[in-house]
Scaffold this motif. Structure first.
Motif, mmCIF file in Angstrom:
data_model
loop_
_atom_site.group_PDB
_atom_site.id
_atom_site.type_symbol
_atom_site.label_atom_id
_atom_site.label_comp_id
_atom_site.label_asym_id
_atom_site.label_seq_id
_atom_site.Cartn_x
_atom_site.Cartn_y
_atom_site.Cartn_z
ATOM 1 N N GLU A 110 0.805 -1.221 0.000
ATOM 2 C CA GLU A 110 0.000 0.000 0.000
ATOM 3 C C GLU A 110 0.837 1.269 0.000
ATOM 4 O OE1 GLU A 110 -2.432 -0.473 3.425
ATOM 5 O OE2 GLU A 110 -3.861 -1.826 2.444
ATOM 6 N N GLY A 111 2.154 1.142 0.013
ATOM 7 C CA GLY A 111 3.026 2.310 -0.038
ATOM 8 C C GLY A 111 3.346 2.921 1.302
ATOM 9 N N GLY A 112 2.871 2.297 2.392
ATOM 10 C CA GLY A 112 3.126 2.861 3.715
ATOM 11 C C GLY A 112 4.601 2.839 4.094
ATOM 12 N N LEU A 113 5.295 1.767 3.741
ATOM 13 C CA LEU A 113 6.716 1.687 4.076
ATOM 14 C C LEU A 113 7.534 2.709 3.287
ATOM 15 C CD1 LEU A 113 7.422 -2.152 4.375
ATOM 16 C CD2 LEU A 113 6.793 -0.497 6.146
ATOM 17 N N LYS A 114 7.157 2.943 2.045
ATOM 18 C CA LYS A 114 7.869 3.924 1.229
ATOM 19 C C LYS A 114 7.723 5.322 1.819
ATOM 20 C CE LYS A 114 8.239 5.702 -3.499
ATOM 21 N NZ LYS A 114 7.683 5.616 -4.883
ATOM 22 N N ARG A 115 6.526 5.652 2.246
ATOM 23 C CA ARG A 115 6.311 6.967 2.857
ATOM 24 C C ARG A 115 7.041 7.072 4.191
ATOM 25 N NH1 ARG A 115 1.087 5.773 0.890
ATOM 26 N NH2 ARG A 115 0.429 5.079 2.969
ATOM 27 N N LEU A 116 7.034 5.992 4.947
ATOM 28 C CA LEU A 116 7.718 6.003 6.235
ATOM 29 C C LEU A 116 9.217 6.149 6.064
ATOM 30 C CD1 LEU A 116 7.193 5.665 9.307
ATOM 31 C CD2 LEU A 116 7.671 3.227 8.995
ATOM 32 N N ARG A 117 9.742 5.554 5.007
ATOM 33 C CA ARG A 117 11.180 5.636 4.746
ATOM 34 C C ARG A 117 11.604 7.061 4.437
ATOM 35 N NH1 ARG A 117 15.681 3.548 6.520
ATOM 36 N NH2 ARG A 117 17.246 3.088 4.935
ATOM 37 N N GLY A 118 10.692 7.889 3.946
ATOM 38 C CA GLY A 118 11.011 9.275 3.638
ATOM 39 C C GLY A 118 10.950 10.203 4.834
ATOM 40 N N THR A 119 10.647 9.680 5.999
ATOM 41 C CA THR A 119 10.603 10.491 7.221
ATOM 42 C C THR A 119 11.920 10.358 7.974
ATOM 43 O OG1 THR A 119 9.728 8.713 8.627
ATOM 44 C CG2 THR A 119 8.136 10.009 7.341
ATOM 45 N N PRO A 120 12.160 11.207 8.975
ATOM 46 C CA PRO A 120 13.407 11.094 9.749
ATOM 47 C C PRO A 120 13.467 9.886 10.674
ATOM 48 C CG PRO A 120 12.455 13.313 9.910
ATOM 49 C CD PRO A 120 11.419 12.437 9.294
ATOM 50 N N LEU A 121 12.382 9.115 10.770
ATOM 51 C CA LEU A 121 12.369 7.973 11.678
ATOM 52 C C LEU A 121 13.419 6.949 11.265
ATOM 53 C CD1 LEU A 121 10.769 6.610 14.076
ATOM 54 C CD2 LEU A 121 9.598 5.298 12.279
ATOM 55 N N PRO A 122 14.350 6.579 12.152
ATOM 56 C CA PRO A 122 15.358 5.565 11.804
ATOM 57 C C PRO A 122 14.701 4.210 11.557
ATOM 58 C CG PRO A 122 15.985 6.776 13.792
ATOM 59 C CD PRO A 122 14.565 7.126 13.498
ATOM 60 N N ALA A 123 15.295 3.445 10.656
ATOM 61 C CA ALA A 123 14.756 2.111 10.362
ATOM 62 C C ALA A 123 14.761 1.240 11.608
ATOM 63 C CB ALA A 123 15.563 1.460 9.249
ATOM 64 N N SER A 124 15.791 1.393 12.447
ATOM 65 C CA SER A 124 15.873 0.583 13.662
ATOM 66 C C SER A 124 14.696 0.855 14.590
ATOM 67 C CB SER A 124 17.187 0.851 14.394
ATOM 68 O OG SER A 124 17.339 2.239 14.660
ATOM 69 N N ALA A 125 14.226 2.094 14.654
ATOM 70 C CA ALA A 125 13.083 2.424 15.500
ATOM 71 C C ALA A 125 11.809 1.773 14.970
ATOM 72 C CB ALA A 125 12.914 3.937 15.583
#
Length: 289
Positions: A110-125
């Motif tokens: 649904e594209g949620g991960l792609k949008r989340l990846r564009g935020t400052p949130l670290p992948a580890s978090a």
């Protein structure tokens, strides 16, 4: 004084000061993400009902159908008591491996991960949030199952601290291993729509070959050998060592509870899941380029 006058006078105007914003620590972000993931989980009522109700319903069905059987694996052990450890183990797999493998695939589709990846949130978090959500929901699910087993079917719960310590480390390792393997397996389905069709049969097959629905020593020897390669067999065996008397260990393949082997297999799957997840995890669909 104008900028031109300043340059003529040899005065260089300094650029405006930049304000740096320091993000919270990864652990703090992971905890916040855990709260968010837990809220999202409980908003999906169908997933909540399946994850929480499935082990309880299966326990009710099998305990009712085979409730007359006694001396299962050891004198005085009822079928409900023998069946409970397998349901605890399969509940852990449902709330960790199956739930994450399915939901992450849907989020990616649904594209949620792609949008989340564009935020400052670290992948580890993000991954800490997923694991934290699994720990919370799995603990609640296990507690509900134990209460139903004890109150409705009079299954005796452990009365000594040592067995609860064994329960704690088997449950924690099994949940963590299932979570990281679920993250890694989420890259296997080609789309969110096919996720359930890909993940669910894997879990069902493992349940049948791992002695979840039947006494493990009644399974064919080749099936017992096959199950030993997968963590659900060891997770169920570890839980049997908690809820069954010591005499029941004689019915196990090795004639003992094999706590060392259980810990080794679960830790191995935890490490393998971390490595595979780090190498194969995708934030976008396969056809996204």
């Amino acid at each position: 004084m104008s900028a031109t006058t300043e340059r003529r006078a040899g005065v260089t105007a300094s650029p405006p000061a930049r304000t740096s914003v320091r993000l919270p620590s990864t652990l703090r972000l992971g905890l916040a993400r855990t709260q968010h993931e837990v809220r999202l989980f409980f908003r999906e009522r169908d997933a909540v009902v399946f994850v929480f109700a499935y082990p309880v319903i299966m326990l009710a069905i099998f305990a009712t159908v085979f409730g007359g059987q006694e001396d299962v694996a050891a004198p005085g052990v009822t079928f409900a008591q023998y069946f409970l450890p397998g349901m605890v183990a399969t509940g852990v797999v449902l709330s960790s491996f199956q739930q994450l493998a399915t939901t992450i695939a849907v989020e990616r589709d649904e594209g949620g991960l792609k949008r989340l990846r564009g935020t400052p949130l670290p992948a580890s978090a993000y991954f800490l949030g997923k694991v934290g959500q699994v720990l919370v929901t799995s603990l609640l699910q296990t507690a509900l199952l134990l209460v139903v087993a004890a109150v409705v079917y009079d299954v005796p719960l452990p009365g000594d601290v040592a067995r609860w310590v064994t329960f704690a480390w088997v449950w924690a390792l099994g949940t963590a291993a299932g979570a990281v393997c679920g993250v890694a397996f989420s890259s296997v389905p080609r789309s969110g729509r096919s996720a359930s069709a890909v993940v669910t049969p894997v879990v069902l097959v493992l349940q049948f070959v791992s002695g979840v629905f039947f006494a493990f020593d009644d399974l064919p020897s080749w099936m017992q050998s096959l199950a030993s390669f997968f963590p659900l067999k060891w997770l169920a065996q570890g839980m049997r060592s908690v809820f069954l008397p010591d005499a029941a260990a004689a019915a196990e393949v090795g004639g003992s509870w094999q706590h060392g082997a259980t810990a080794a297999v679960l830790v191995a799957y935890l490490v393998v899941g971390l490595v595979l997840g780090a190498r194969t995890f995708r934030w976008t669909r396969r056809d996204a380029g």
